[in-house]
Each structure stands twice: as C-alpha cells, then as structure tokens.
Design a protein around this motif. Structure first.
Motif, PDB file in Angstrom:
ATOM      1  N   GLY A  94       0.797  -1.219   0.000  1.00 47.91           N
ATOM      2  CA  GLY A  94       0.000   0.000   0.000  1.00 47.91           C
ATOM      3  C   GLY A  94       0.832   1.273   0.000  1.00 47.91           C
ATOM      4  O   GLY A  94       0.290   2.370   0.127  1.00 47.91           O
ATOM      5  N   TYR A  95       2.137   1.112  -0.110  1.00 56.03           N
ATOM      6  CA  TYR A  95       3.010   2.289  -0.207  1.00 56.03           C
ATOM      7  C   TYR A  95       3.724   2.283  -1.559  1.00 56.03           C
ATOM      8  O   TYR A  95       4.038   1.224  -2.094  1.00 56.03           O
ATOM      9  CB  TYR A  95       4.087   2.265   0.881  1.00 56.03           C
ATOM     10  CG  TYR A  95       3.593   2.617   2.265  1.00 56.03           C
ATOM     11  CD1 TYR A  95       3.791   3.890   2.804  1.00 56.03           C
ATOM     12  CD2 TYR A  95       2.949   1.671   3.059  1.00 56.03           C
ATOM     13  CE1 TYR A  95       3.339   4.206   4.079  1.00 56.03           C
ATOM     14  CE2 TYR A  95       2.497   1.976   4.339  1.00 56.03           C
ATOM     15  CZ  TYR A  95       2.699   3.255   4.846  1.00 56.03           C
ATOM     16  OH  TYR A  95       2.261   3.566   6.100  1.00 56.03           O
ATOM     17  N   VAL A 105      12.939   1.218  10.573  1.00 58.27           N
ATOM     18  CA  VAL A 105      11.879   2.185  10.815  1.00 58.27           C
ATOM     19  C   VAL A 105      10.547   1.455  10.665  1.00 58.27           C
ATOM     20  O   VAL A 105      10.415   0.590   9.794  1.00 58.27           O
ATOM     21  CB  VAL A 105      11.900   3.304   9.728  1.00 58.27           C
ATOM     22  CG1 VAL A 105      10.924   4.410  10.078  1.00 58.27           C
ATOM     23  CG2 VAL A 105      13.279   3.865   9.520  1.00 58.27           C
ATOM     24  N   ASP A 106       9.583   1.813  11.490  1.00 62.41           N
ATOM     25  CA  ASP A 106       8.248   1.252  11.329  1.00 62.41           C
ATOM     26  C   ASP A 106       7.480   2.135  10.338  1.00 62.41           C
ATOM     27  O   ASP A 106       6.831   3.099  10.714  1.00 62.41           O
ATOM     28  CB  ASP A 106       7.531   1.196  12.685  1.00 62.41           C
ATOM     29  CG  ASP A 106       6.159   0.540  12.573  1.00 62.41           C
ATOM     30  OD1 ASP A 106       5.704   0.268  11.441  1.00 62.41           O
ATOM     31  OD2 ASP A 106       5.550   0.311  13.632  1.00 62.41           O
ATOM     32  N   VAL A 107       7.601   1.784   9.066  1.00 63.02           N
ATOM     33  CA  VAL A 107       7.033   2.614   7.996  1.00 63.02           C
ATOM     34  C   VAL A 107       5.517   2.758   8.150  1.00 63.02           C
ATOM     35  O   VAL A 107       4.940   3.785   7.780  1.00 63.02           O
ATOM     36  CB  VAL A 107       7.409   2.036   6.609  1.00 63.02           C
ATOM     37  CG1 VAL A 107       6.751   2.825   5.482  1.00 63.02           C
ATOM     38  CG2 VAL A 107       8.924   2.027   6.428  1.00 63.02           C
ATOM     39  N   SER A 108       4.869   1.751   8.747  1.00 63.33           N
ATOM     40  CA  SER A 108       3.406   1.784   8.838  1.00 63.33           C
ATOM     41  C   SER A 108       2.890   2.964   9.671  1.00 63.33           C
ATOM     42  O   SER A 108       1.731   3.324   9.573  1.00 63.33           O
ATOM     43  CB  SER A 108       2.874   0.469   9.411  1.00 63.33           C
ATOM     44  OG  SER A 108       3.218   0.371  10.783  1.00 63.33           O
ATOM     45  N   LYS A 109       3.776   3.559  10.479  1.00 64.18           N
ATOM     46  CA  LYS A 109       3.357   4.731  11.263  1.00 64.18           C
ATOM     47  C   LYS A 109       3.337   6.017  10.431  1.00 64.18           C
ATOM     48  O   LYS A 109       2.905   7.054  10.914  1.00 64.18           O
ATOM     49  CB  LYS A 109       4.303   4.931  12.443  1.00 64.18           C
ATOM     50  CG  LYS A 109       4.197   3.838  13.492  1.00 64.18           C
ATOM     51  CD  LYS A 109       5.100   4.128  14.665  1.00 64.18           C
ATOM     52  CE  LYS A 109       4.884   3.087  15.760  1.00 64.18           C
ATOM     53  NZ  LYS A 109       5.949   3.132  16.766  1.00 64.18           N
ATOM     54  N   ASP A 129      -0.387   5.131  -0.461  1.00 65.45           N
ATOM     55  CA  ASP A 129      -1.220   5.407  -1.640  1.00 65.45           C
ATOM     56  C   ASP A 129      -2.631   5.885  -1.294  1.00 65.45           C
ATOM     57  O   ASP A 129      -3.134   6.828  -1.905  1.00 65.45           O
ATOM     58  CB  ASP A 129      -1.329   4.142  -2.511  1.00 65.45           C
ATOM     59  CG  ASP A 129       0.034   3.673  -2.986  1.00 65.45           C
ATOM     60  OD1 ASP A 129       0.868   4.537  -3.299  1.00 65.45           O
ATOM     61  OD2 ASP A 129       0.267   2.449  -3.037  1.00 65.45           O
ATOM     62  N   ASP A 130      -3.268   5.247  -0.316  1.00 62.14           N
ATOM     63  CA  ASP A 130      -4.684   5.594  -0.109  1.00 62.14           C
ATOM     64  C   ASP A 130      -4.864   6.920   0.625  1.00 62.14           C
ATOM     65  O   ASP A 130      -5.989   7.333   0.894  1.00 62.14           O
ATOM     66  CB  ASP A 130      -5.458   4.443   0.548  1.00 62.14           C
ATOM     67  CG  ASP A 130      -5.036   4.188   1.982  1.00 62.14           C
ATOM     68  OD1 ASP A 130      -4.223   4.958   2.523  1.00 62.14           O
ATOM     69  OD2 ASP A 130      -5.516   3.193   2.560  1.00 62.14           O
ATOM     70  N   LYS A 131      -3.765   7.600   0.953  1.00 63.34           N
ATOM     71  CA  LYS A 131      -3.874   8.929   1.562  1.00 63.34           C
ATOM     72  C   LYS A 131      -3.747  10.041   0.518  1.00 63.34           C
ATOM     73  O   LYS A 131      -3.841  11.221   0.839  1.00 63.34           O
ATOM     74  CB  LYS A 131      -2.805   9.114   2.642  1.00 63.34           C
ATOM     75  CG  LYS A 131      -3.016   8.255   3.879  1.00 63.34           C
ATOM     76  CD  LYS A 131      -4.355   8.591   4.529  1.00 63.34           C
ATOM     77  CE  LYS A 131      -4.541   7.858   5.851  1.00 63.34           C
ATOM     78  NZ  LYS A 131      -3.780   8.433   6.943  1.00 63.34           N
ATOM     79  N   LEU A 132      -3.523   9.631  -0.722  1.00 70.31           N
ATOM     80  CA  LEU A 132      -3.367  10.651  -1.766  1.00 70.31           C
ATOM     81  C   LEU A 132      -4.733  11.036  -2.330  1.00 70.31           C
ATOM     82  O   LEU A 132      -5.692  10.268  -2.252  1.00 70.31           O
ATOM     83  CB  LEU A 132      -2.458  10.115  -2.884  1.00 70.31           C
ATOM     84  CG  LEU A 132      -1.056   9.704  -2.420  1.00 70.31           C
ATOM     85  CD1 LEU A 132      -0.258   9.125  -3.589  1.00 70.31           C
ATOM     86  CD2 LEU A 132      -0.312  10.881  -1.799  1.00 70.31           C
TER      87      LEU A 132
END
Ligand code: PLP
Length: 355
Positions: A65-66, A176-180, A204-207
């Motif tokens: 999702g990124y 790094v915890d990218v999910s944050k 992606d879904d924040k764009l």
C-alpha cells in the motif's frame, strides 16, 4: 595521505559505489553508451529503477500500500509538496532545527500549521518531549535527524495521527516502522547517493484527499502512476542510489548499519566526554549517531582554529561545525568506517597531549 570524509552532505559514499557508478558512466551495461547519455526509457534503465524500488521496500520492510518514488527538487521541495498533498485542515510540526522550521513555513501556505513544540530557544540542543499533538491534525511532521545540530529522534513519538518524516540524514541507518508514516522523504545526498535525487515513500490511499488543485508535477499521484517516469528522472543519481542499496544489503541490511553507527558514535562521543579540551553540544539522550557535534571547552576556546588545522593535516575532511553551532561536526554516515572514527579520536588525543 588517507582522507576521512566527515562532510555533512553531499557526503561519503562506499568506494565500490563510486567505482561501479563510474564504470557505468563510461559504458552502461556494455552498450557502448554512457549512463549519462542513455534515455531513461531505454530498456536497460527500467530494471535499475525497479531494482532500486524493490531494495528500498525490502531494506525498510515497507508494507503493502506504499509507493516508492525517485524525484528531483531535493528535500526542500518536499517541504512544499507534503502539505500540498496531505494537509486537509490542519498539520502539526515539531520544530527541532532549521530544516524543520523551513518545512513548517511552507505548510503555512496551505492551511493551519501548528508548531507543537520547539527547542529553538536553546539553539536546538535537545528534542522536545512534553507536547500534545492535536488529534484533529492530518499528520505530525518530524525531522528524524537534525543534521545541523546533531540531535536525532531514534524512536517514533507516540502520535494519535499519522507521521510524516524528513529522514534526509538518517534514512537506511536503522530500521523504521514505515506503517506509522503517511510519507517519508529524504534528499539522497546525505546517506544514500550523489546529489540530485530525493527518495519518497508515500501511502497510496492517503493521496487525492486534499481540497485543492495540485499542479501536475507536485501531485504525488502523477509520479505514482508513472513509476517516477512522468518526466525525465535523474538517471545517474538513481543508479548511484541502487549501488548503495546493493551495498547495504550485502553488508547486512539496516540492522548492520545501525550496529556500526552505534559503534562509531560510541568511539567518538566517549572521547568527547573524556578529553578535557572538548565538550558535546547536545543533550546526551538526544545525541545523533549521524552528525556528532562538539566544541572546545570555554577555557580552551582559542584552540579551535589550531585543532581544525591539526586535524586537517591528518586527513580529517569536513569537520568544521555549521555556522549556527560553531566548533566541529563529524558526520558519520553509513559509509564511514570504524577506522575513520578511530582516526578522528587519535587526532583529539594527540592534540590534547601536546597542550
Ligand atoms: C540537507 C537536508 C535538507 C535539505 O535537503 P536538499 O536536498 O538540499 O533540499 C532537508 N532536511 C534535512 C534533515 C537535511 O539534512
């Protein structure tokens, strides 16, 4: 004489990264053309970009999702691009230095941007810890490593809203915890590649949620859709990033980088604390493993210039501190060897013994 490159950025890269990139500049994949003169749409270049994206996802454990982008404009353009894409109503910023402050300034162009805390009054010698992040903020922006002042946020703050991180000077130095994060960005010229490219990881879904017209080039969706090929990407810098990513993987990944960073920092900080001539400039708990800042103790202030000359004669490069801190800064990015840290310490010891 062997030179030790402590430059803050652009900065040290592994020797093999430079040599392998140089070879491709002379003859790209045996094509008889230089990496500098091929089309970014040449069939041999797509695999370079694909491998670089895949390695970033692998090394940082990027969840589904990124998207990973390689764009121009430096981290400084991200100061604008981030709020343009992510600020809906309100953004929160932690002011931990010059770069953080510049990021906040740009956010204000797009809406309400609040500074939740700042250490500006103490010349950014620590990372503020007691603050409240507004729960109605769209994101909380942090600068994980403050290149100029030598402070670092090595553990993500607890945040009720997604983080956005400027990781220009410590990306790939630890896990790094990218999910944050909704977005992570880094100008590559500190810890990854030659200057000219910025690495961006976006959720992606924040764009596409921001209530404004976004110029095509500033819209992350443009670049996600075209796989960083909407316009001509910086081909040679991307190639050099790929070589560094391969080197990180071969060397044991970001965990190995983290271990080495801790060892280097321990070697240098313990000498700063022991040596009567020097003292560190930031609060111990916030010390950066990447940019190690120190000054002369007051009673030895007049020895600053002589030490600079002494160290320069012994091959130390780029240890002059930023003008807003003064003194010295030893930038120890991934490619800096333990031997380099020890060479600097040897200079400090020798200089002390002469006094
Ligand atoms: C160097 C740096 C920047 C600026 O990067 P450019 O690529 O020159 O725009 C931003 N943030 C941090 C933390 C930096 O170290």
């Amino acid at each position: 004489m062997k030179k030790y490159n402590f430059n803050a950025g652009p900065s040290i890269l592994p020797r093999e990264v430079i040599e392998n990139t140089a070879k491709q500049i002379l003859d790209f994949n045996g094509s008889g053309l230089s990496l500098m003169e091929i089309s970014h749409r040449a069939k041999d270049f797509q695999p370079v970009l694909d491998e670089a994206v895949a390695l970033i996802k692998e090394l940082l454990n990027v969840p589904e999702g990124y998207s990973v982008l390689f764009l121009g404009g430096g981290a400084s353009l991200q100061f604008t691009q981030v709020p343009c894409n992510f600020l809906i109503k309100k953004a929160a910023y932690l002011n931990t230095g010059v770069w953080a402050k510049k990021a906040l300034k740009e956010a204000k162009l797009y809406g309400e941007a609040v500074e939740v805390a700042s250490s500006a009054d103490a010349n950014y010698t620590f990372i503020p810890k007691d603050y409240v992040i507004p729960t109605d903020a769209d994101y909380f922006h942090i600068t994980t490593n403050n290149t100029i002042y030598g402070t670092e946020i090595r553990r993500e703050p607890d945040s009720p809203v997604p983080l956005i991180g400027d990781m220009s000077s410590d990306i790939f130095s630890r896990s790094v915890d990218v999910s944050k994060y909704d977005c992570i960005y880094a100008g590559a010229q500190k810890n990854l590649a030659m200057a000219g490219v910025t690495v961006i990881i976006v959720k992606d879904d924040k764009l596409g949620r921001a209530p404004r017209e976004i110029p095509t080039m500033l819209d992350y969706r443009t670049h996600v859709e075209k796989g960083s090929m909407f316009n001509t990407p910086p081909v040679v810098p991307i190639y050099s990033a790929l070589e560094t990513l391969r080197w990180i993987k071969k060397s044991g990944g970001v965990e190995a980088m983290d271990k080495k960073a801790k060892q280097r920092a321990e070697i240098i900080y313990s000498e700063i604390d022991r040596n009567k001539l020097f003292k560190g400039t930031v609060r111990e708990e916030d010390r950066s493993l990447m940019n190690i800042c120190f000054v002369m103790n007051e009673e030895y202030a007049e020895l600053e210039k002589p030490f600079m000359e002494f160290a320069t004669e012994r091959g130390m490069v780029g240890i002059k501190g930023h003008r807003s801190v003064g003194g010295f800064r030893a930038s120890c990015y991934n490619a800096m060897s333990l031997e380099g840290a020890e060479a600097l310490v040897a200079c400090m010891k020798e200089f002390e013994a002469k006094k």
